[in-house]
Structure formats: C-alpha cells, structure tokens
Motif scaffolding. Structure first.
Motif, PDB file in Angstrom:
ATOM      1  N   SER A 164      11.824 -53.237   5.602  1.00  0.00           N
ATOM      2  CA  SER A 164      11.141 -52.131   4.605  1.00  0.00           C
ATOM      3  C   SER A 164      10.925 -50.975   5.465  1.00  0.00           C
ATOM      4  O   SER A 164      10.547 -49.667   5.014  1.00  0.00           O
ATOM      5  CB  SER A 164       9.770 -52.459   3.910  1.00  0.00           C
ATOM      6  OG  SER A 164       8.748 -53.115   5.030  1.00  0.00           O
ATOM      7  N   ASP A 165      10.522 -51.026   6.802  1.00  0.00           N
ATOM      8  CA  ASP A 165      10.399 -49.727   7.723  1.00  0.00           C
ATOM      9  C   ASP A 165      11.568 -48.929   8.193  1.00  0.00           C
ATOM     10  O   ASP A 165      11.621 -47.939   8.797  1.00  0.00           O
ATOM     11  CB  ASP A 165       9.516 -50.294   8.962  1.00  0.00           C
ATOM     12  CG  ASP A 165      10.537 -51.088   9.873  1.00  0.00           C
ATOM     13  OD1 ASP A 165      11.441 -51.403   9.799  1.00  0.00           O
ATOM     14  OD2 ASP A 165      10.108 -51.471  11.012  1.00  0.00           O
ATOM     15  N   GLY A 166      12.705 -49.492   7.617  1.00  0.00           N
ATOM     16  CA  GLY A 166      13.831 -48.809   7.876  1.00  0.00           C
ATOM     17  C   GLY A 166      14.796 -49.203   8.949  1.00  0.00           C
ATOM     18  O   GLY A 166      15.849 -48.360   9.315  1.00  0.00           O
ATOM     19  N   ASN A 167      14.139 -50.109   9.804  1.00  0.00           N
ATOM     20  CA  ASN A 167      14.816 -50.525  10.816  1.00  0.00           C
ATOM     21  C   ASN A 167      15.744 -51.692  10.819  1.00  0.00           C
ATOM     22  O   ASN A 167      15.345 -52.763   9.940  1.00  0.00           O
ATOM     23  CB  ASN A 167      14.020 -50.906  11.920  1.00  0.00           C
ATOM     24  CG  ASN A 167      13.523 -49.599  12.644  1.00  0.00           C
ATOM     25  OD1 ASN A 167      13.903 -48.531  13.052  1.00  0.00           O
ATOM     26  ND2 ASN A 167      12.229 -49.434  12.632  1.00  0.00           N
ATOM     27  N   LEU A 168      16.816 -52.100  11.367  1.00  0.00           N
ATOM     28  CA  LEU A 168      17.963 -53.242  11.477  1.00  0.00           C
ATOM     29  C   LEU A 168      17.346 -53.947  12.520  1.00  0.00           C
ATOM     30  O   LEU A 168      17.706 -53.596  14.015  1.00  0.00           O
ATOM     31  CB  LEU A 168      19.241 -52.926  11.266  1.00  0.00           C
ATOM     32  CG  LEU A 168      20.241 -53.871  11.542  1.00  0.00           C
ATOM     33  CD1 LEU A 168      20.066 -54.731  10.248  1.00  0.00           C
ATOM     34  CD2 LEU A 168      21.694 -53.381  11.836  1.00  0.00           C
ATOM     35  N   TYR A 169      16.635 -55.149  12.661  1.00  0.00           N
ATOM     36  CA  TYR A 169      16.262 -55.752  13.747  1.00  0.00           C
ATOM     37  C   TYR A 169      17.228 -56.811  14.147  1.00  0.00           C
ATOM     38  O   TYR A 169      17.275 -57.422  15.414  1.00  0.00           O
ATOM     39  CB  TYR A 169      14.989 -56.432  13.487  1.00  0.00           C
ATOM     40  CG  TYR A 169      13.758 -55.298  13.584  1.00  0.00           C
ATOM     41  CD1 TYR A 169      13.345 -54.747  14.572  1.00  0.00           C
ATOM     42  CD2 TYR A 169      13.440 -54.788  12.187  1.00  0.00           C
ATOM     43  CE1 TYR A 169      12.222 -53.869  14.422  1.00  0.00           C
ATOM     44  CE2 TYR A 169      12.560 -54.120  12.161  1.00  0.00           C
ATOM     45  CZ  TYR A 169      11.795 -53.392  13.234  1.00  0.00           C
ATOM     46  OH  TYR A 169      10.502 -52.750  13.122  1.00  0.00           O
ATOM     47  N   ALA A 170      18.041 -57.291  13.302  1.00  0.00           N
ATOM     48  CA  ALA A 170      19.184 -58.620  13.727  1.00  0.00           C
ATOM     49  C   ALA A 170      20.254 -58.370  12.657  1.00  0.00           C
ATOM     50  O   ALA A 170      20.341 -57.661  11.786  1.00  0.00           O
ATOM     51  CB  ALA A 170      18.381 -59.916  13.487  1.00  0.00           C
ATOM     52  N   TYR A 171      21.251 -59.097  13.407  1.00  0.00           N
ATOM     53  CA  TYR A 171      22.562 -58.914  12.711  1.00  0.00           C
ATOM     54  C   TYR A 171      22.974 -60.382  12.332  1.00  0.00           C
ATOM     55  O   TYR A 171      22.728 -61.288  13.250  1.00  0.00           O
ATOM     56  CB  TYR A 171      23.627 -58.208  13.591  1.00  0.00           C
ATOM     57  CG  TYR A 171      24.671 -57.825  12.492  1.00  0.00           C
ATOM     58  CD1 TYR A 171      24.538 -56.598  11.911  1.00  0.00           C
ATOM     59  CD2 TYR A 171      25.938 -58.534  12.538  1.00  0.00           C
ATOM     60  CE1 TYR A 171      25.709 -56.112  10.841  1.00  0.00           C
ATOM     61  CE2 TYR A 171      26.866 -58.065  11.580  1.00  0.00           C
ATOM     62  CZ  TYR A 171      26.748 -56.764  10.574  1.00  0.00           C
ATOM     63  OH  TYR A 171      27.594 -56.392   9.949  1.00  0.00           O
ATOM     64  N   PRO A 172      23.436 -60.818  11.236  1.00  0.00           N
ATOM     65  CA  PRO A 172      23.706 -62.246  11.079  1.00  0.00           C
ATOM     66  C   PRO A 172      25.208 -62.963  11.273  1.00  0.00           C
ATOM     67  O   PRO A 172      26.050 -61.932  11.712  1.00  0.00           O
ATOM     68  CB  PRO A 172      23.703 -62.238   9.399  1.00  0.00           C
ATOM     69  CG  PRO A 172      24.081 -60.809   9.044  1.00  0.00           C
ATOM     70  CD  PRO A 172      23.855 -59.996  10.145  1.00  0.00           C
ATOM     71  N   SER A 173      25.497 -64.065  11.185  1.00  0.00           N
ATOM     72  CA  SER A 173      26.529 -64.615  11.522  1.00  0.00           C
ATOM     73  C   SER A 173      27.143 -65.106  10.222  1.00  0.00           C
ATOM     74  O   SER A 173      26.329 -65.520   9.304  1.00  0.00           O
ATOM     75  CB  SER A 173      26.314 -66.018  12.297  1.00  0.00           C
ATOM     76  OG  SER A 173      25.585 -66.866  11.775  1.00  0.00           O
ATOM     77  N   TYR A 174      28.380 -64.953   9.986  1.00  0.00           N
ATOM     78  CA  TYR A 174      29.003 -65.310   8.786  1.00  0.00           C
ATOM     79  C   TYR A 174      28.384 -65.017   7.280  1.00  0.00           C
ATOM     80  O   TYR A 174      28.187 -65.678   6.232  1.00  0.00           O
ATOM     81  CB  TYR A 174      28.977 -67.010   8.570  1.00  0.00           C
ATOM     82  CG  TYR A 174      29.503 -67.685   9.892  1.00  0.00           C
ATOM     83  CD1 TYR A 174      31.150 -67.456  10.126  1.00  0.00           C
ATOM     84  CD2 TYR A 174      28.747 -68.509  10.623  1.00  0.00           C
ATOM     85  CE1 TYR A 174      31.470 -67.888  11.519  1.00  0.00           C
ATOM     86  CE2 TYR A 174      29.251 -69.136  11.819  1.00  0.00           C
ATOM     87  CZ  TYR A 174      30.642 -68.776  12.238  1.00  0.00           C
ATOM     88  OH  TYR A 174      31.019 -69.425  13.026  1.00  0.00           O
TER      89      TYR A 174
END
Length: 533
Positions: free
Chosen positions: A148-158
């Motif tokens: 919600s703060d506009g940041n992407l903190y992680a990226y997923p697998s699959y």
C-alpha cells in the motif's frame, strides 16, 4: 625529405593494420547484465530458505557455477534446523536477517519484516543499481505484490495470473489423490469417491498388505501438521469435496461445512479402528518422503511436484509400486473436485534484507534469475552440455535425462537444473521449454486437468493490516489444535464436543470481524483480477 615520406608511409601502414585487427577481432558474447564492474569482485551472500527440508548446495554443480560467473555472486544457503516459524521470528526480533530471505507468501512474518523496515524495496534498489529489473518482471505480478505504500518488497516464485489461466489450455493443479498402483489394482481398482468405497478400499489394502518390506503399511498418509492445520486433511480434502470458498458473495466457513464434517467423521472412525497411524501426526516432510519411496502409504492427498523426485526413484527400481492419481472422496452429489492452480501469489516470496552486504549485487542477481536467460539456465541447464534446441524443441542429453529420472541427488550435485534453484522460477516462462516427462509424472498432471480451477481470489493475505493478520494467526492456531483432536477423538460424541468448543472459542476471538474482512478481500481480489460476476 625522403626519410619523412618513408616514416609517414610506415605510420599509415601500421595504423591500417591495427584498424583491420580491431575490425575483425573476435567479439566475446555478452550475457545478460554482464559488465566488468558487475563480475570482477565476487561476493558471497547468505540466502535463507524457510524450509528445513531444503538441502541443495551452491558452487559444486554446473548451474550454480554459471550463475556465479554471470552475476559475480556466490550463495551460502541457510535453512532452519527446527521449527521454521520460530527461526523467522528470532531473526526478525534480533534483526539478524541474512542477505536474502525466501518464505511462503502466506506467512505472517512477511508483514512484520516490512513494517519493521528490515527489507529493501526492490524498486528502490532497481532504480539505483539495476534498471534491467523492470525489463524482466511481469507488470501484473509486480502490481499484485506492491504494498500500500507503493513499494515492491518481494517477488514470487511460480505466479500465475487469471488471464494466463483462461488462455492456457493445459494448466494443471498440483493437488492429487494418490494411491499405490500395485496395491490399488490388487484390491480391484475400487471406486473411492464414496464413504463406503473409501473405507472398504482402505481396510482391504491393510488386510491384504499389512507390511511393506517388513514395515507396517500406513493405510492413509498425510502432509505434516503445522501451525495452521494439515493440508491433506483440510485444504486438499475440502477441494476434493468441492467445498465452496464463498456463499452469496460472502466468505464461507469451509471448516464446518456439512460434507467436510461428514468425511472427517469417517476418518475419525477409521482412526478409532487403527487405520490412522500415529506417525502421520508427527512426521515431517523428510520422513514422509522416505516412507513414500519405501511404498509405505496406500493412499494420501498430496501435491504432485512434491513427490516427483520420489516418484522417479520408485519408477527406476520398482515401477509397479509408483503412485497414481485416481478419483478420491467426493461430496454426496458427486460433484467434480475443484483443485486450484497457483495464483498471482505464487508459492514463495524472496526479499533482500537491509543487512545485505551487497544490495547492488543482490538486485542484479534477482534480475538475472528472473530474466529469460536465467530462467532457461535454472530450468534446462547449460545449452550444449546438457541439452540442444532443435526446431524449437528442447532435446535433453540422454545421460542428463537419465540421471534426472533415476538419481535426483546426484543430478543436483552434478548439474543443478530442473527445480534445484526454484526460488524465482516462473511457470509462464518455463512452459515454453517443457520437455517430455516420464509417464509416471505426466499421469499426475493429466488427471488434474479437468478439475483445475483458479482460486487466487480466495487467498487471504492481510500483510497490510497487522491487527487482522494477528486475528487470522490466532484463528489458524485454533484450527491447528482442533483438527488432530477431531481425528483422534475417542467417539463421535467427543468429536461433536470438540467441534462445538472450537466454534465457541473462535467466536470469542473476533471471528465475525475476520469473516467481514475476508469477504471484503475476496471481492477486492476479484476486482483486481478482472473477474466477472
């Protein structure tokens, strides 16, 4: 004068020779993200994997060496020796997170790491060090995981989007109801969709095959019990029974569904009669895998990819003892199962910790692994030495494929492709290079095709709401304590009493608020996914 002319002619000739040499000089192939600055100083980063069963090494096999050459990063994997949740809590509380962290998307520690500012926004690191990160990520996936703060903190697998599911002709759920082939056929390949057929098959299997190579048969197997319940005996069984996730637009309580309770009581009765063995309540994944290879289970709900290595090992030595997917428990109306595929949440999330000694290297590593080149390397391995591409088809080297299908441990030690380094793999890309799989693996996927559905709208994640996340955690713990008690209840009367106590306890712990929040999230998810009512 003449000397000057000779000097000038000589100089011109030398310049021309140098120019020709430069023009025709062999050009080294430039890989993704390759610069002298990136790779001249190799660093070692610690990567925490929140699964005690993970045991893949780095640096010895071909794939990991190639990744290090391309990125200038070596990896030292860190795994919990005991309880994963306790390990994560301790690292967060002590602010000792390693350089990289991978854990399930549903874990409450995701929210805690972010709220306590212990992980970097990936977008900020990309802006500063790796603009190529934006070229390799999927915008839909990134938008779904942006906080919600506009940041992407992680990226997923699959991860899989709803649009991909609609457009993909062959996208199979990972969930199966499995039986040991030779035992199932020996008892007459019975219909196990009804309570009567299921109970009869379990009892007959135990009667005809009381032991497997001197060890007792385990009539009904299951995944491990954890802090939220047991996947085999709750989620997978509920999906097999087509228990809905919503009703009249609102969150539906699957744990007290009439059909589900009917089948839990059947399992309880089987337990009272000795068909639910003690070890299924205490075994972890490692023990389950060992017993699966030994052929100790008659039947179980499980995930096909999680038994793939064990299935290949069985197939290579005793093909008659492989596990096959068959139709299992169904509801009273005989409805088809509703088995979800992976969603935009994917399986795990990978973070870069603020303790990271080289965040510039870390974000470039993620960018490389998410690129098509990185995906191809982690899945297929090194072109030429491990496979060739002919007319757009992947042709695995026979010796490589043989090792993959017979000795996974040795395959990972020598090659390290396929799913050895799965932390950022993406089915959307990997599906382009699928190669022929063993029939014993393909059968599990093909069985699930007609029953596969998209269920991402029902995956509840309150990472942005700490209070609701805590309520959900408490409710999960209540169910985790209740489920084994129900299965082990000494009588149906005691079963009913335990269930009533569970319902009363959760009502006292803000269950109504959770249902309201869950309903709002389901409707919000549908809107984000573009689902039509």
């Amino acid at each position: 004068m003449r000397k000057n002319v000779v000097f000038m002619v000589t100089a011109i000739v030398v310049v021309l020779i140098l120019a020709v040499q430069i023009i025709f000089m062999p050009v080294k192939r430039k890989h993704f993200n390759e610069t002298t600055e990136d790779t001249q100083d190799t660093v070692t980063l610690k990567w925490y994997i929140n699964y005690s069963w993970f045991d893949t090494d780095w640096g010895q096999n071909l794939v990991s060496r190639r990744i290090s050459e391309e990125t200038g990063v070596n990896i030292e994997f860190v795994v919990p020796k005991g309880n994963e949740k306790e390990k994560m809590k301790a690292m967060i509380n002590l602010e000792t997170l390693p350089d990289l962290v991978t854990l399930g998307w549903w874990e409450k520690e995701n929210q805690k790491m972010i709220s306590e500012n212990q992980v970097y926004p990936l977008n900020e690191l990309a802006d500063q060090y790796a603009p190529e990160f934006y070229e390799v990520i999927d915008e839909t996936v990134a938008a779904w995981h942006t906080s919600s703060d506009g940041n992407l903190y992680a990226y997923p697998s699959y991860p899989y989007s709803y649009e991909e599911f609609k457009n993909q002709k062959k996208l199979s759920s990972n969930e199966n109801f499995l039986v040991r082939k030779d035992i199932y056929e020996a008892i007459g390949s019975p219909d196990m969709t009804t309570p009567e057929g299921f109970v009869s098959a379990v009892k007959k299997a135990a009667e005809m095959f009381p032991e497997v190579d001197g060890e007792p048969l385990i009539p009904i197997g299951a995944s491990e019990f954890d802090d939220s319940g047991n996947d085999s005996f709750d989620i997978y069984l509920q999906n097999s029974l087509a228990v809905p996730c919503e009703e009249n637009g609102g969150y539906y309580d699957r744990n007290t569904d009439e059909e589900y309770i009917r089948w839990l009581k059947i399992l309880r009765q089987l337990g009272e009669e000795g068909y639910l063995k003690n070890e299924i309540f205490v075994d972890k994944r490692k023990q389950l895998e060992e017993k699966l290879v030994q052929g100790r289970y008659f039947c179980l709900f499980y995930q096909s990819t999680d038994i793939a290595d064990q299935q290949k090992e069985i197939y290579s030595t005793s093909p008659e003892r492989i596990y096959i997917a068959v139709d299992g428990p169904r509801n009273a109306d005989g409805d088809d199962p509703t088995l979800p595929v992976t969603s935009l949440n994917g399986w795990t999330l990978t973070y870069i910790s603020r303790n990271c000694q080289a965040p510039d290297k870390a974000i470039k590593l993620l960018s490389y692994l998410l690129s098509e080149e990185g995906q191809m390397l982690t899945y297929l391995g090194e072109e030429g030495s491990m496979y060739e591409i002919e007319d757009g088809r992947v042709i695995e080297k026979p010796e490589v494929l043989e090792l993959l299908n017979t000795d996974r441990e040795e395959y990972d030690r020598v090659y390290g492709a396929d799913s050895a380094y799965w932390m950022l793999q993406n089915y959307s890309i990997l599906n382009k290079w699928s190669y022929n799989k063993l029939d014993c693996i393909e059968q599990l996927s093909q069985w699930a095709y007609p029953y596969s559905v998209y269920g991402g709208q029902y995956e509840l994640s309150f990472h942005d709401d700490e209070e609701m996340s805590m309520i959900q955690t408490n409710l999960d713990k209540m169910w985790a304590n209740t489920l084994p008690a129900l299965l082990l209840a000494e009588s149906e009367q005691r079963f009913d009493e335990i269930l009533a106590e569970y319902i009363a306890e959760r009502e006292e712990n803000r269950y109504a608020e959770f249902c309201e929040a869950a309903t709002e999230m389901i409707q919000s998810n549908k809107e984000k996914l573009g689902m039509e009512e």
